[in-house]
Structure formats: C-alpha cells, structure tokens
Design an enzyme around this catalytic site. Structure first.
Site, PDB file in Angstrom:
ATOM      1  CD1 TRP A   1      46.833  46.428  24.419  1.00 29.62           C
ATOM      2  CD2 TRP A   1      44.980  47.381  23.626  1.00 29.62           C
ATOM      3  NE1 TRP A   1      47.051  47.786  24.355  1.00 29.62           N
ATOM      4  CE2 TRP A   1      45.936  48.387  23.882  1.00 29.62           C
ATOM      5  CE3 TRP A   1      43.732  47.743  23.132  1.00 29.62           C
ATOM      6  CZ2 TRP A   1      45.677  49.742  23.638  1.00 29.62           C
ATOM      7  CZ3 TRP A   1      43.468  49.098  22.895  1.00 29.62           C
ATOM      8  CH2 TRP A   1      44.435  50.072  23.146  1.00 29.62           C
TER       9      TRP A   1
ATOM     10  CE  LYS B   1      50.862  49.691  19.336  1.00 27.19           C
ATOM     11  NZ  LYS B   1      50.710  50.690  20.395  1.00 27.19           N
TER      12      LYS B   1
ATOM     13  CG  ASP C   1      46.391  42.057  19.417  1.00 27.52           C
ATOM     14  OD1 ASP C   1      47.181  42.520  18.563  1.00 27.52           O
ATOM     15  OD2 ASP C   1      45.725  42.773  20.200  1.00 27.52           O
TER      16      ASP C   1
END
Length: 354
Positions: A100, A191, A167
């Site tokens: 990511w 999540k 993030d």
C-alpha cells in the site's frame, strides 16, 4: 452456523451492528422507508452523517483541536492521490513498508518529488524500518500504520517537522495513540468500521490551501469540508453502518477498552505461533501487528491436513496473501477471543496429530 471470519477485508463487524443495519435496510426509524431510499439531504441522513463525523473525532480525542472528519468515496486508493493533490507542492517523504505504501508513492510521483525516506523492501517488508533520518524540507511525511499483507505495525511513529500523514486503514480505532501528532489520517471503512464504500479522512484544517495548483472539486478536501461530506451523494449505507460501529465502540469503553482486548487476542495467537514447532511467524517479533498475524507451516506436507482442519472448525479467511504465502489471521476490533481460541485450538490439534 456463523463462521469464525479472519478475512483481511471486507471483514467481520459486530453482530449487533449487522442486526441494526439490516433492520434499517427494511425500515429506517419506523419511517416506512428503507435507509437506502431516504434522501441524503433529509434530516434523518444529515443527522447520521453528523453523528458519524462527531464520533470519529471524539473517539480519536481530536474534538476542539482544529480537526474535521470526512466520509468520502474511492477507498484508501483515492486518498493516495488526494493527499498528494492537496498537499504536495515540492517534495514529500514516504516510509515504504509494503504494497500500500508502494501504491501511495506511485500516485504521489505524479505531483512532485518523492523521497523514499526508509524502506523494508529488502526483506519482503517483514519489518518496520528504524533509525532513519527525516529530511527537513518536506511538504509532508507519509506512513502506513499497519500492513495487512505482511503483518507488521508501526509501534513508534517518526518525529518530523513536516505534517505527518498516515494511512490507518487496517488499524484505525484499535489502539491508543496521540492522534494529534498526525496532520491527516485516512482509513477505508472495510476493516474496523463498516462495509466497503466509504473512507474516513480526519484532517487538521490548517494544512490545507497551500498548494498552487488548481484541484478538481471532487478531489479537494476544502470543498468536501465546506459541504459537510455532502458535496455529492454520499454512500448512505456504509456511512450509517460505520456510525453504528463507532457507537458500539464508544459503548464498549472506546479505544482504551478495544486496545486491551486486541492485545489479548494478539498474545493468544502469537504465543501459539512461537510455541508450536509446526509454525513460524513471518513478521519480525518487535513489529508484529495486533490486527494481522502472518505465519507459515514449516512442513508444507501438512498443509492439506491443516486446511481441512480449520475449515471443519468453521474458520474462514486465513489463507495468506500471495506476496507472503502461508496464513494470515486478521483480528479486527469485532473479532472475539472465542474465534481466536478456535484457530489456536486447531493449530494445537495439528501438533498433537503430527
């Protein structure tokens, strides 16, 4: 039978949230209308959006500190772009701890110079870099707090003069931090908050409006803030479900109570990984994630037997990512100790049978 869901995302949510959300789909607040057919401009939904935004700031301890919360669309992947669009004028720094981070770096390079301040790519991202120097001339420094694929988590965040951007898609609301150290936080809902379709952005307003470029309306944080996250039609169901999850978290005792439970879950599974001679952990021990435990079988000949055993026990979603292989147990906030114990029991049973 409800399965023990260790999927990395979309993932498990609290059962009470599922029940409330499903009822709202049929009939919201006895209105005779479904949540997903009411106007997003109606008082009912405006109240939902405002409560969701307010709860996010409250739980993070950022009320009255110059921060605003937004619920946007496009996932964290769009935030890779929006962060750079809104903040990168000359040079930005990135800490590369996995896939990511790599994607975020790629997007940022479209807007200016990007410095990879530190990276753990040399060991397939199985650790968090340490001891690096942060340049003093950055527009911002970006990091990824938790890495779902590799099972690592930043324990000590860097000190920087530049705004710190993070993030937090896979560990938001899971542990206590001084969130005021961050100038901007973003997290996909799927999540620890709700279904895929919305992304939480928490931003300190004073960092905005400093780049010279013209920003398209849909990618401009200031426009979204001026419209209260309602510049365009918002993702009604994901925002509502996220709001319910934040209510649930607050009622449990907030992030402090959640962190205590998450540490117990992590201790249980990592103890089994370390003590069971059939398994080996992937991530460096000091950098292990409390959200995503990654591990492998030492003897691959046992894979078929182990897979059959965990499936029979009603366990779902523990196959590792192709970048790592092996197994990954994602233990987000709604995961119970009972589910973690069920997986640990199967791992112990395999040792006894081997």
């Amino acid at each position: 039978m409800k399965k023990h869901n260790f999927s990395a995302g979309p993932c498990i949510l609290p059962q009470e949230v599922f029940k409330q959300a499903s009822q709202a789909i049929l009939d919201y607040n006895d209105s005779g209308l479904s949540l997903i057919e009411i106007s997003h401009r109606s008082k009912d939904f405006v109240d939902i959006m405002e409560e969701a935004r307010s709860l996010a700031l409250e739980l993070l301890g950022l009320e009255g500190k110059g921060y605003k919360a937004l619920f946007l669309q496009g996932g964290a992947s769009t935030q890779f772009l929006m962060v750079a669009y809104n903040l990168l004028q000359n040079k930005a720094g990135y800490i590369n701890t996995g896939s990511w981070s790599d994607k975020a770096i790629k997007e940022a390079k479209l807007f200016g110079e990007v410095v990879e301040v530190a990276s753990s790519k040399d060991a397939n991202f199985n650790y968090i870099p340490k001891g690096y120097q942060v340049p003093n001339d950055l527009d911002y420094l970006h990091c990824t707090s938790n890495n779902t694929i590799f099972g690592t988590q930043i324990k000590d965040f860097p000190t920087t003069k530049a705004p710190l951007i993070c993030d937090m898609s896979s560990d938001i609301f899971s542990r206590q931090l001084d969130f005021s150290k961050f100038a901007l936080i973003y997290a996909g809902a799927q999540k620890n908050m709700g279904p895929a379709g919305t992304t939480l952005v928490v931003v300190r307003e004073d960092i905005l409006g400093k780049v010279k470029r013209q920003i398209p309306s849909m990618l401009d944080y200031q426009i979204h803030l001026s419209k209260g996250s309602m510049f365009n039609t918002p993702p009604v169901f994901p925002v509502y479900t996220s709001m319910l999850t934040l209510r649930w978290l607050k009622n449990l005792g907030g992030i402090e109570a959640m962190e205590e439970l998450n540490e117990k879950k992590a201790k249980l599974i990592y103890s089994e990984i370390d003590l069971n001679p059939l398994f080996s952990g992937f991530a460096a021990k000091e950098d292990r994630s409390n959200m995503n435990a990654t591990f492998t079988l030492i003897n691959e000949d046992l894979k078929e037997t182990f897979d059959d055993m965990w499936k029979e026990a009603g366990i779902n979603g523990v196959n590792g990512h192709r970048s790592v292989g092996g197994y990954r147990a994602s233990m987000y906030n709604a995961m119970t100790m009972e589910s973690v114990a069920a997986l640990v029991d199967v791992m112990g049973d395999l040792e006894r049978k081997a």
